[in-house]
Every structure is written in C-alpha cells, then in structure tokens.
Enzyme design. Sequence first.
Site, PDB file in Angstrom:
ATOM      1  N   CYS A  48     -48.821   5.725  27.979  1.00  0.00           N
ATOM      2  CA  CYS A  48     -49.503   4.970  27.061  1.00  0.00           C
ATOM      3  C   CYS A  48     -51.167   5.446  26.945  1.00  0.00           C
ATOM      4  CB  CYS A  48     -49.435   3.620  27.310  1.00  0.00           C
ATOM      5  SG  CYS A  48     -48.052   3.034  28.171  1.00  0.00           S
ATOM      6  N   LYS A  51     -51.934   9.099  26.203  1.00  0.00           N
ATOM      7  CA  LYS A  51     -51.498   9.398  24.821  1.00  0.00           C
ATOM      8  C   LYS A  51     -52.250   8.615  23.923  1.00  0.00           C
ATOM      9  CE  LYS A  51     -49.329   6.438  23.120  1.00  0.00           C
ATOM     10  NZ  LYS A  51     -48.026   6.036  23.389  1.00  0.00           N
ATOM     11  N   GLU A 182     -44.895  10.455  18.559  1.00  0.00           N
ATOM     12  CA  GLU A 182     -46.253  10.320  18.705  1.00  0.00           C
ATOM     13  C   GLU A 182     -46.870  11.716  19.090  1.00  0.00           C
ATOM     14  OE1 GLU A 182     -46.259   5.808  20.474  1.00  0.00           O
ATOM     15  OE2 GLU A 182     -46.248   7.385  22.008  1.00  0.00           O
ATOM     16  N   HIS A 437     -60.173 -10.996   2.580  1.00  0.00           N
ATOM     17  CA  HIS A 437     -60.213 -10.111   1.769  1.00  0.00           C
ATOM     18  C   HIS A 437     -61.540  -9.218   1.913  1.00  0.00           C
ATOM     19  CE1 HIS A 437     -59.471  -8.219  -2.099  1.00  0.00           C
ATOM     20  NE2 HIS A 437     -60.669  -8.304  -2.536  1.00  0.00           N
ATOM     21  N   GLU A 442     -54.323  -8.503   4.617  1.00  0.00           N
ATOM     22  CA  GLU A 442     -54.089  -9.762   3.819  1.00  0.00           C
ATOM     23  C   GLU A 442     -52.680  -9.536   2.922  1.00  0.00           C
ATOM     24  OE1 GLU A 442     -56.658  -9.980   0.246  1.00  0.00           O
ATOM     25  OE2 GLU A 442     -57.209  -7.788   0.382  1.00  0.00           O
TER      26      GLU A 442
HETATM   27  P1  NDP Z   1     -36.484   7.157  22.834  1.00  0.00           P
HETATM   28  O1  NDP Z   1     -35.095   6.634  23.412  1.00  0.00           O
HETATM   29  O2  NDP Z   1     -37.666   6.477  22.053  1.00  0.00           O
HETATM   30  O3  NDP Z   1     -35.813   8.494  21.946  1.00  0.00           O
HETATM   31  C1  NDP Z   1     -34.920   9.507  22.457  1.00  0.00           C
HETATM   32  C2  NDP Z   1     -34.634  10.423  21.575  1.00  0.00           C
HETATM   33  O4  NDP Z   1     -33.910  11.690  22.099  1.00  0.00           O
HETATM   34  C3  NDP Z   1     -33.789   9.956  20.333  1.00  0.00           C
HETATM   35  O5  NDP Z   1     -34.089  10.556  19.219  1.00  0.00           O
HETATM   36  C4  NDP Z   1     -32.564  10.414  20.562  1.00  0.00           C
HETATM   37  O6  NDP Z   1     -31.647  10.809  19.527  1.00  0.00           O
HETATM   38  C5  NDP Z   1     -32.853  11.641  21.485  1.00  0.00           C
HETATM   39  N1  NDP Z   1     -31.878  11.963  22.445  1.00  0.00           N
HETATM   40  C6  NDP Z   1     -31.406  11.027  23.579  1.00  0.00           C
HETATM   41  N2  NDP Z   1     -30.623  11.608  24.343  1.00  0.00           N
HETATM   42  C7  NDP Z   1     -30.407  12.981  24.094  1.00  0.00           C
HETATM   43  C8  NDP Z   1     -29.514  13.897  24.701  1.00  0.00           C
HETATM   44  N3  NDP Z   1     -29.117  14.230  25.706  1.00  0.00           N
HETATM   45  N4  NDP Z   1     -29.914  15.231  23.921  1.00  0.00           N
HETATM   46  C9  NDP Z   1     -30.520  15.329  22.801  1.00  0.00           C
HETATM   47  N5  NDP Z   1     -31.304  14.185  22.452  1.00  0.00           N
HETATM   48  C10 NDP Z   1     -31.226  13.157  22.967  1.00  0.00           C
HETATM   49  O7  NDP Z   1     -36.958   8.074  24.129  1.00  0.00           O
HETATM   50  P2  NDP Z   1     -38.532   8.687  24.324  1.00  0.00           P
HETATM   51  O8  NDP Z   1     -38.202   9.683  25.377  1.00  0.00           O
HETATM   52  O9  NDP Z   1     -39.196   8.944  23.337  1.00  0.00           O
HETATM   53  O10 NDP Z   1     -38.948   7.265  25.190  1.00  0.00           O
HETATM   54  C11 NDP Z   1     -38.675   6.619  26.248  1.00  0.00           C
HETATM   55  C12 NDP Z   1     -39.145   5.444  26.260  1.00  0.00           C
HETATM   56  O11 NDP Z   1     -40.346   5.247  26.534  1.00  0.00           O
HETATM   57  C13 NDP Z   1     -38.927   4.662  25.109  1.00  0.00           C
HETATM   58  O12 NDP Z   1     -37.583   4.082  24.699  1.00  0.00           O
HETATM   59  C14 NDP Z   1     -39.768   3.355  24.851  1.00  0.00           C
HETATM   60  O13 NDP Z   1     -39.399   2.387  25.440  1.00  0.00           O
HETATM   61  C15 NDP Z   1     -40.894   3.929  25.976  1.00  0.00           C
HETATM   62  N6  NDP Z   1     -42.031   4.448  25.030  1.00  0.00           N
HETATM   63  C16 NDP Z   1     -42.934   3.653  24.643  1.00  0.00           C
HETATM   64  C17 NDP Z   1     -43.899   3.920  23.717  1.00  0.00           C
HETATM   65  C18 NDP Z   1     -44.810   2.903  22.928  1.00  0.00           C
HETATM   66  O14 NDP Z   1     -44.574   1.670  23.269  1.00  0.00           O
HETATM   67  N7  NDP Z   1     -45.588   3.350  21.968  1.00  0.00           N
HETATM   68  C19 NDP Z   1     -44.537   5.211  23.767  1.00  0.00           C
HETATM   69  C20 NDP Z   1     -43.550   6.334  24.360  1.00  0.00           C
HETATM   70  C21 NDP Z   1     -42.549   5.913  25.207  1.00  0.00           C
HETATM   71  P3  NDP Z   1     -30.724   9.630  18.584  1.00  0.00           P
HETATM   72  O15 NDP Z   1     -31.694   8.521  18.292  1.00  0.00           O
HETATM   73  O16 NDP Z   1     -30.581  10.537  17.356  1.00  0.00           O
HETATM   74  O17 NDP Z   1     -29.493   9.297  19.442  1.00  0.00           O
END
Ligand code: NDP
Length: 448
Positions: A48, A51, A182, A437, A442
């Site tokens: 976090c 980033k 992100e 405003h 708003e």
């Molecule tokens: P996410 O769970 O957000 O997204 C995973 C992505 O990878 C999805 O698009 C999914 O596709 C795809 N995917 C999952 N498994 C596979 C696979 N085996 N092969 C190919 N594609 C795959 O994970 P992130 O890694 O982006 O982040 C992990 C966690 O970290 C988040 O869930 C969040 O909780 C936390 N995080 C929070 C942030 C914030 O609060 N701003 C910032 C960064 C991380 P599909 O959906 O199409 O299945």
Amino acid sequence: MPDYEYDLFVIGAGSGGVRASRIAASHGARVAVAEEFRIGGTCVIRGCVPKKLLVYGSDFAHALDDAAQFGWTLGEMSFDWGTLRDFVARDVDRLEKAYTTTLDNNKVDHFHERAVVTGPNQVRLASGREITAKYILVATGAWPVMPDFAGNEHCITSNEVFDLPILPRRVVIQGAGYIALEFAGIFNALGCQVTVVNRSDQILRGYEQALRDRLLQITMARGIDYRFNSPLERVEKLDDGSFAVTTKGHDAMGADVVLVATGRRPNTIGLGLDSAGIVLGATGEVPVDDYNATSCPSIYAVGDVTDRVQLTPVAIREGHAFADTVFGGTPRTIDYGNIPSAVFSQPPLAGVGMTEEQARGAFLQIKVFTSDFRPMKNMFSAKAERGLYKLVVDAASDKVLGVHMIGPEAPEILQAAAIAVKAGLTKADFDDTMALHPSMAEELVLMR
Ligand code: NDP
C-alpha cells in the site's frame, strides 16, 4: 503451570502482527515477534505505502498535461525513475524504523529471522533456537500467486516491482484486479506502453459494474491496451534482454517487464502448523473463529494468512481485538460489515456496502441514484473524463445500502460516506445535508 519464555510469540511483523504485539505488551504481556524480511510487512514495505507514493509521483503527469490550459508555460520536462524509486525506498526505510521503534518502546523483543511452529507452545528460529510461549500468533500475511506457464521465471510480481533498475518502455501486466490496475495506471502515466491481459473478460470482479465500465473506458482512452480471455501462455527471453509474450489466442508481443498480479495466497508453506494439529484450508489459509482462535487453543491467527478480507485496516483491527481478547480481558470480535475499499487506479475508484447487483439479490425493491458529471478540475482538460457516483438504496426503509464512486479523490471522499453507510443513514439524511459547494463530493447529497 509450565514456565514459558514469552506470554506471546508473534510470527510476522506486518500490520496485524505489530499491532497485536504492541497492544498485548501494553496489557502487560511479555512479547516477542519474528520477521524474516523487514519489519512493517507487505503494506509498508512492498504494498500500500510505496504503491501510493508511486501513484502520487506518476499522477503529476496528468496535472502537467492539463497545466497549460490553466495558463502555465512549462519548459522542457523529463521524468527520472531512479529519483522516484529511491525516494519511495527512503520513505519505506523511515517507516520500517518507525515500526521498529514502536516495538522497542513497547519492550517487544524482535528476531530478524524466520520462525516456524514446532508445537502448540513452541517455535524454532532459523538459527536453530527453540522458544516457548503461552500463546502463538500467526500473522505471516500472504504471498503473490504465480500461475504455471512457460517462462514464468522471467516475470515479476508486486514484490519486485518497486526495485526496477530502469523504467520499462513496454509493460505487460497479467490480472485485472487491484494490483494490476493500480500498476497499469502508474506505468501508463509514466509514459510506458501498458497491456493488461486477463483470463476472463472482467476487471475488478466484485466492484460496482458501472464503475468498472467507466474505468475501462477512461484507461483505454489514456492508452492502456486490454486483452481479455487471454491469459499468459509463454514468456520467452530474447537476446537483448526483452521478452516475447504470448497470450491465449494472440500473436506474441514485446515487453521489457512482465508483471503478474493474479491474487495473493496465505503464507503458510513450511510454517509447521501441522505440528500443533492445525489443518489448513483449501488456499492454505489458517482457519479461525470469530475471536481469531485456531483449532489449537494456544494458537491464533490474524490478517491475510486467514484469507478473510485481505486489507491492512482489517488485519490491524483483528490484531488489536486478539490482544484485547487474550491479554486485555475484553473479548472482542470484528464487524466485517460495510468495509470501505478503494482501487488507486488513475482515476481511482472506491466503494462501500452493496453493489446494485448484490442489493437486487438481497432486497425486494431497491432504488439506484447516479450522478454522471464532469469534475470541475477536468473542465479545461482535453481529456473530457467524467466522474460517476452511485447510491444504492433500500426502497422500503430508505436506507443507503451502498456508495460507489469513480473520479478524482474518490477514496478520500468515500471514507466520510462510509461513516454514513455504517451508521445506517437514509437517502433522506443524505438529501437533508447541505451541499458543500463547489466540490465533487456535493454530488453525494444532490442525487435526485
Ligand atoms: P485480485 O484478487 O484483486 O485480482 C486477481 C486477478 O488475477 C483477477 O483479475 C483474476 O481474474 C486474475 N487471476 C486470478 N487467478 C488467476 C490465474 N490462476 N491465472 C490467471 N489469472 C488469474 O488480486 P491482486 O493480486 O490484484 O491483489 C491481491 C489482494 O491484495 C486483493 O484482493 C486486495 O485484497 C489486496 N490489495 C488491495 C489494494 C487496495 O486496497 N487498494 C491494493 C492492492 C492489493 P478474474 O477476476 O477474471 O478471475
């Protein structure tokens, strides 16, 4: 009573582990924590915090783009990745020191090495030292998932992305979740050619659909390419050090960096929890009850390793509740309802409560209010990007079930709106509130 060296031994000095250590110590417990990487954990060291600093650093590009419209004459501009990267690294160092000082001030011993569980009341450090504790807290977080495909050893994850030696010209990002979008925004703003590839045709599964559509539209207009239903099949390293990247159903494309962001799995491999009779769940998570207790009475777990909600503030609350429960004499559970979240994409989006789709499945009749507007800040911009706010309301009670927004500063605005949703306020309460405003926020009280 057996004589333990510590009342509490925490494995993992991330958000949950540090908070639990500090609070347990403040309740009078003798506490130690082991950390195999750096004190602060994912959020502070390679998540976090760094980033968000990269988001701030890269977002200047958009402001500079628009500055001329507001009368600024800008000289020749250039961007130096090394300066931003090293500034971020220095801030991470500062925060790591601050976290370490917190442990020291609370008289928490810290071991900078890996620890594994060797029994219900015992851990072993990498150095071989065995330590006993009345309670053990597992707070080891999660680890990026690397799917199986040819050449995946050439890819990086969010663990490595902060240390890139040079800014890549072309970046391919696998995944369309938080991390992927992100970093797509960061690299796009910094002038890299970005291609996002995903296995499905969705981005940000689970978020409000209208916001996801808007983000897709804006980021495509900003130059990010998407390949849907097209996961990585092969990454081949070429003689010049770059990569030929093949995704399902497409010809190979060139890349200088391939970032994989396909979710994070609980960090439990080799942790020895079986020695205490704990059976891990399907994704390797440590199963716990509402009080963060495992099936072994002396072992608890908090944060991403339990695979409940992978968010820092949740881990912190869980760590705090654990310490109050076990050492403070005030058993506490966490309310997981209405947790606000944000994606720091560019533009960012944020939401709390039910999406329209979820509410339609749970309530007889709902009302949906939207405001689709051009933020004043964008008025002079060539980009014509629009913000979108959405309120989901239960028609019977008038209660606001969800607030979802995309646009400049959406996460900053949403935190305040989350208080209203958590408090169970009605649409009439929103309408009764005087508008501030001129602001984007708003719109929240002007939707009719
Ligand atoms: P996410 O769970 O957000 O997204 C995973 C992505 O990878 C999805 O698009 C999914 O596709 C795809 N995917 C999952 N498994 C596979 C696979 N085996 N092969 C190919 N594609 C795959 O994970 P992130 O890694 O982006 O982040 C992990 C966690 O970290 C988040 O869930 C969040 O909780 C936390 N995080 C929070 C942030 C914030 O609060 N701003 C910032 C960064 C991380 P599909 O959906 O199409 O299945």
